[in-house]
Motif scaffolding. Structure first.
Motif, PDB file in Angstrom:
ATOM      1  N   MET A  85       0.834  -1.184   0.000  1.00 35.83           N
ATOM      2  CA  MET A  85       0.000   0.000   0.000  1.00 35.83           C
ATOM      3  C   MET A  85       0.877   1.245   0.000  1.00 35.83           C
ATOM      4  N   SER A  86       0.580   2.162  -0.892  1.00 38.17           N
ATOM      5  CA  SER A  86       1.363   3.390  -0.995  1.00 38.17           C
ATOM      6  C   SER A  86       0.989   4.355   0.116  1.00 38.17           C
ATOM      7  N   HIS A  87       1.973   5.026   0.630  1.00 37.65           N
ATOM      8  CA  HIS A  87       1.747   6.040   1.656  1.00 37.65           C
ATOM      9  C   HIS A  87       1.807   7.440   1.062  1.00 37.65           C
ATOM     10  N   PHE A  88       1.925   7.550  -0.250  1.00 39.26           N
ATOM     11  CA  PHE A  88       2.058   8.846  -0.885  1.00 39.26           C
ATOM     12  C   PHE A  88       0.694   9.494  -1.100  1.00 39.26           C
ATOM     13  N   SER A  89       0.653  10.807  -0.856  1.00 37.27           N
ATOM     14  CA  SER A  89      -0.533  11.606  -1.139  1.00 37.27           C
ATOM     15  C   SER A  89      -0.216  12.522  -2.316  1.00 37.27           C
ATOM     16  N   THR A  90      -1.238  12.840  -3.097  1.00 36.03           N
ATOM     17  CA  THR A  90      -1.091  13.758  -4.227  1.00 36.03           C
ATOM     18  C   THR A  90      -2.041  14.923  -4.009  1.00 36.03           C
ATOM     19  N   LEU A  91      -1.489  16.141  -4.035  1.00 35.78           N
ATOM     20  CA  LEU A  91      -2.277  17.346  -3.810  1.00 35.78           C
ATOM     21  C   LEU A  91      -2.140  18.282  -5.003  1.00 35.78           C
ATOM     22  N   ARG A  92      -3.258  18.817  -5.468  1.00 38.63           N
ATOM     23  CA  ARG A  92      -3.233  19.793  -6.559  1.00 38.63           C
ATOM     24  C   ARG A  92      -2.609  21.086  -6.051  1.00 38.63           C
ATOM     25  N   THR A  93      -1.832  21.745  -6.918  1.00 36.20           N
ATOM     26  CA  THR A  93      -1.280  23.051  -6.572  1.00 36.20           C
ATOM     27  C   THR A  93      -1.579  24.025  -7.704  1.00 36.20           C
ATOM     28  N   LYS A  94      -1.254  25.287  -7.469  1.00 42.62           N
ATOM     29  CA  LYS A  94      -1.381  26.305  -8.513  1.00 42.62           C
ATOM     30  C   LYS A  94      -0.013  26.631  -9.105  1.00 42.62           C
ATOM     31  N   ILE A  95       0.966  25.815  -8.800  1.00 46.42           N
ATOM     32  CA  ILE A  95       2.329  26.028  -9.303  1.00 46.42           C
ATOM     33  C   ILE A  95       2.375  25.605 -10.763  1.00 46.42           C
ATOM     34  N   THR A  96       2.946  26.489 -11.609  1.00 47.20           N
ATOM     35  CA  THR A  96       3.018  26.214 -13.046  1.00 47.20           C
ATOM     36  C   THR A  96       4.411  26.419 -13.628  1.00 47.20           C
ATOM     37  N   THR A 155      16.030  17.157 -10.082  1.00 49.55           N
ATOM     38  CA  THR A 155      15.022  17.060 -11.136  1.00 49.55           C
ATOM     39  C   THR A 155      14.985  15.629 -11.652  1.00 49.55           C
ATOM     40  N   ASP A 156      13.792  15.223 -12.070  1.00 51.76           N
ATOM     41  CA  ASP A 156      13.557  13.864 -12.562  1.00 51.76           C
ATOM     42  C   ASP A 156      14.195  12.847 -11.619  1.00 51.76           C
ATOM     43  N   ALA A 157      13.715  12.852 -10.395  1.00 53.86           N
ATOM     44  CA  ALA A 157      14.307  12.033  -9.336  1.00 53.86           C
ATOM     45  C   ALA A 157      13.204  11.367  -8.514  1.00 53.86           C
ATOM     46  N   ASP A 158      13.620  10.517  -7.592  1.00 49.07           N
ATOM     47  CA  ASP A 158      12.675   9.806  -6.735  1.00 49.07           C
ATOM     48  C   ASP A 158      12.372  10.588  -5.469  1.00 49.07           C
ATOM     49  N   VAL A 159      11.086  10.589  -5.100  1.00 44.82           N
ATOM     50  CA  VAL A 159      10.639  11.116  -3.816  1.00 44.82           C
ATOM     51  C   VAL A 159      10.691   9.956  -2.831  1.00 44.82           C
ATOM     52  N   ARG A 160      11.376  10.146  -1.715  1.00 45.12           N
ATOM     53  CA  ARG A 160      11.495   9.078  -0.717  1.00 45.12           C
ATOM     54  C   ARG A 160      10.279   9.069   0.194  1.00 45.12           C
ATOM     55  N   GLY A 161       9.795   7.856   0.482  1.00 40.52           N
ATOM     56  CA  GLY A 161       8.637   7.692   1.344  1.00 40.52           C
ATOM     57  C   GLY A 161       8.840   6.573   2.337  1.00 40.52           C
ATOM     58  N   TYR A 162       7.743   6.152   2.943  1.00 40.42           N
ATOM     59  CA  TYR A 162       7.737   5.143   3.996  1.00 40.42           C
ATOM     60  C   TYR A 162       8.386   3.842   3.541  1.00 40.42           C
ATOM     61  N   ILE A 184       3.523  15.683  -4.449  1.00 39.20           N
ATOM     62  CA  ILE A 184       3.473  14.261  -4.087  1.00 39.20           C
ATOM     63  C   ILE A 184       4.401  14.044  -2.904  1.00 39.20           C
ATOM     64  N   ALA A 185       3.865  13.469  -1.834  1.00 38.20           N
ATOM     65  CA  ALA A 185       4.686  13.246  -0.648  1.00 38.20           C
ATOM     66  C   ALA A 185       4.033  12.228   0.272  1.00 38.20           C
ATOM     67  N   ASP A 186       4.859  11.611   1.077  1.00 40.39           N
ATOM     68  CA  ASP A 186       4.393  10.808   2.196  1.00 40.39           C
ATOM     69  C   ASP A 186       4.264  11.811   3.347  1.00 40.39           C
ATOM     70  N   LEU A 187       3.110  12.421   3.469  1.00 41.97           N
ATOM     71  CA  LEU A 187       2.931  13.534   4.411  1.00 41.97           C
ATOM     72  C   LEU A 187       3.126  13.104   5.860  1.00 41.97           C
ATOM     73  N   TRP A 188       2.746  11.879   6.178  1.00 41.80           N
ATOM     74  CA  TRP A 188       2.974  11.391   7.537  1.00 41.80           C
ATOM     75  C   TRP A 188       4.474  11.371   7.828  1.00 41.80           C
ATOM     76  N   GLY A 189       5.250  10.879   6.889  1.00 42.52           N
ATOM     77  CA  GLY A 189       6.697  10.812   7.077  1.00 42.52           C
ATOM     78  C   GLY A 189       7.340  12.183   7.144  1.00 42.52           C
TER      79      GLY A 189
END
Length: 117
Positions: free
Chosen positions: A1-12, A30-37, A69-74
């Motif tokens: 089970m993924s622990h990652f959350s995805t949130l919309r932003t206004k960043i362009t 850039t073009d890299a992995d986001v570390r999570g749980y 995109i982030a594991d917000l709990w972590g």
């Protein structure tokens, strides 16, 4: 089970986002992995490398905006995630505004920034 959350932003604007992260002292990849749980990783266009075992990432959508995109709990284990994300968004907004002003040929204009709660 993924622990990652995805949130919309206004960043362009990717360059302004990267510069904003650097401005507040965050390393950027850039073009890299986001570390999570538990060693989980997800690929992102822009990654804010945070202290600890977790990162924040932004992935571009088809409309040009970015999702966070982030594991917000972590992230919350070492950082106040609300303050962190707010500081990134605020720095981005200031830098984007200044870039827009320069682009319109108003280099000598005075810009007054008013922050409200």
């Amino acid at each position: 089970m993924s622990h990652f959350s995805t949130l919309r932003t206004k960043i362009t604007d990717a360059e302004i986002l990267k510069n904003s992260l650097r401005d507040i002292g965050i390393s950027v990849k850039t073009d890299a992995d986001v570390r999570g749980y538990n060693g989980q990783r997800v690929r992102s266009d822009i990654v804010a490398v945070l202290e600890g075992e977790y990162d924040l990432g932004w992935s571009r959508n088809s409309d040009g905006s970015f999702d966070l995109i982030a594991d917000l709990w972590g992230v919350a284990k070492k950082h106040n995630q609300t303050e962190l994300i707010n500081s990134i968004n605020q720095k981005y907004a200031v830098n984007k505004t200044l870039a827009d002003v320069k682009q319109r040929g108003l280099q000598n204009a005075n810009v007054k920034l008013v922050l409200q709660k």
